[in-house]
Enzyme design. Structure first.
Site, PDB file in Angstrom:
ATOM      1  N   ASP A 192      44.530  40.935  52.318  1.00 41.45           N
ATOM      2  CA  ASP A 192      45.487  41.080  51.231  1.00 41.45           C
ATOM      3  C   ASP A 192      46.780  41.740  51.693  1.00 41.45           C
ATOM      4  OD1 ASP A 192      44.350  43.644  51.619  1.00 41.45           O
ATOM      5  OD2 ASP A 192      43.036  43.395  49.891  1.00 41.45           O
ATOM      6  N   ASN A 196      35.481  50.451  41.782  1.00 43.47           N
ATOM      7  CA  ASN A 196      35.052  49.568  40.699  1.00 43.47           C
ATOM      8  C   ASN A 196      34.353  48.314  41.228  1.00 43.47           C
ATOM      9  OD1 ASN A 196      37.194  48.173  41.775  1.00 43.47           O
ATOM     10  ND2 ASN A 196      38.447  48.168  39.910  1.00 43.47           N
ATOM     11  N   HIS A 229      35.498  46.318  43.651  1.00 42.54           N
ATOM     12  CA  HIS A 229      36.350  45.217  44.104  1.00 42.54           C
ATOM     13  C   HIS A 229      36.252  45.035  45.615  1.00 42.54           C
ATOM     14  CE1 HIS A 229      39.781  48.275  44.659  1.00 42.54           C
ATOM     15  NE2 HIS A 229      39.716  47.675  45.836  1.00 42.54           N
ATOM     16  N   GLU A 289      39.638  42.182  41.460  1.00 43.77           N
ATOM     17  CA  GLU A 289      39.256  43.193  40.479  1.00 43.77           C
ATOM     18  C   GLU A 289      38.155  42.664  39.556  1.00 43.77           C
ATOM     19  OE1 GLU A 289      40.307  46.130  40.651  1.00 43.77           O
ATOM     20  OE2 GLU A 289      42.421  46.260  41.207  1.00 43.77           O
TER      21      GLU A 289
END
Length: 244
Positions: free
Chosen positions: A67, A136, A138, A143
């Protein structure tokens, strides 16, 4: 899935580096999928050390990163290209023309994602994909949501991810709100996946990802369906996992 439980961050980093180093040794022209963030720094440091000792040769390696922040240029100190250059690329004999990340300066999201998908397909995907895991659940910047995204896409970062990344910036307002990231389908296309995790603050995410139901609300849980996953984590990160 193979799970390696290590005592602390340093030993976890050594083990992760050993998996990556073995991939390079066994296939010198391999394609490595790489990750950023604080977790892989120790592994990169160990890879550089082995290169300096003559044990690793990066000259034929190709890399594709997960990313990049949308809006940051390569010379921005918080860009992921800058991170990779600082921690790995500038310290080994890798051919820079074969190191790829999404173009954070491309304002046309469709164009940026299409171009990066073309690059990934052209190099044949990753032989080994390194991943971290967010609080979380990810992976990359995928997400929690209602579905698993397929290929490279532009994502709006969650508030929790923004807060987690604030430590890398002068203030919370400086953290980009969007990023380009490989999709879950692209990640799952890697021949082998290595996920590294460290710290008690990642324990719940690791438990949910590998011992909970497979759901896009925990993006990393999709890794349960991959045929060759290696989880390298320290005792703290595995503290909530059964039988670990």
């Amino acid at each position: 899935m193979k799970i390696y439980k290590e005592k602390d961050y340093d030993k976890m980093s050594f083990r992760a580096a050993a998996v990556i180093g073995a991939q390079i040794y066994m296939k010198p022209d391999c394609v490595l999928g790489l990750a950023t963030g604080s977790t892989p720094i120790g592994a990169y440091r160990k890879l550089v050390e082995w290169y300096e000792q003559g044990g690793l040769d990066f000259s034929a390696v190709t890399t594709i990163n997960l990313d990049e922040y949308k809006g940051l240029s390569r010379d921005n100190e918080q860009s992921y290209y800058y991170f990779m250059n600082e921690h790995l690329f500038s310290k080994v004999n890798i051919d820079r023309s074969r190191t790829f990340l999404p173009d954070g300066t491309e304002t046309d999201s469709d164009a940026a994602c299409r171009k990066y998908n073309e690059i990934i397909h052209a190099v044949g995907g990753a032989d080994l994909q390194l991943l971290g895991i967010g609080h979380n659940g990810h992976i990359g910047f995928n997400e929690p949501g209602d579905c698993f995204e397929k290929e490279t896409h532009c994502v709006n970062l969650s508030e929790r991810t923004i807060q987690a990344n604030t430590r890398f910036f002068e203030s919370e307002k400086d953290v980009p709100r969007q990023a380009y990231t490989m999709g879950v389908q692209t990640i799952m296309s890697a021949r082998r996946i290595l996920l590294a995790a460290s710290g008690e603050d990642k324990a719940e995410a690791v438990r949910a990802a590998f011992f909970g139901p497979v759901t896009p609300q925990v993006p990393a849980s999709i890794l349960q369906f991959h045929p060759d996953v290696v989880l390298v984590a320290d005792e703290a990160a595995l503290s909530k996992c059964p039988e670990c």
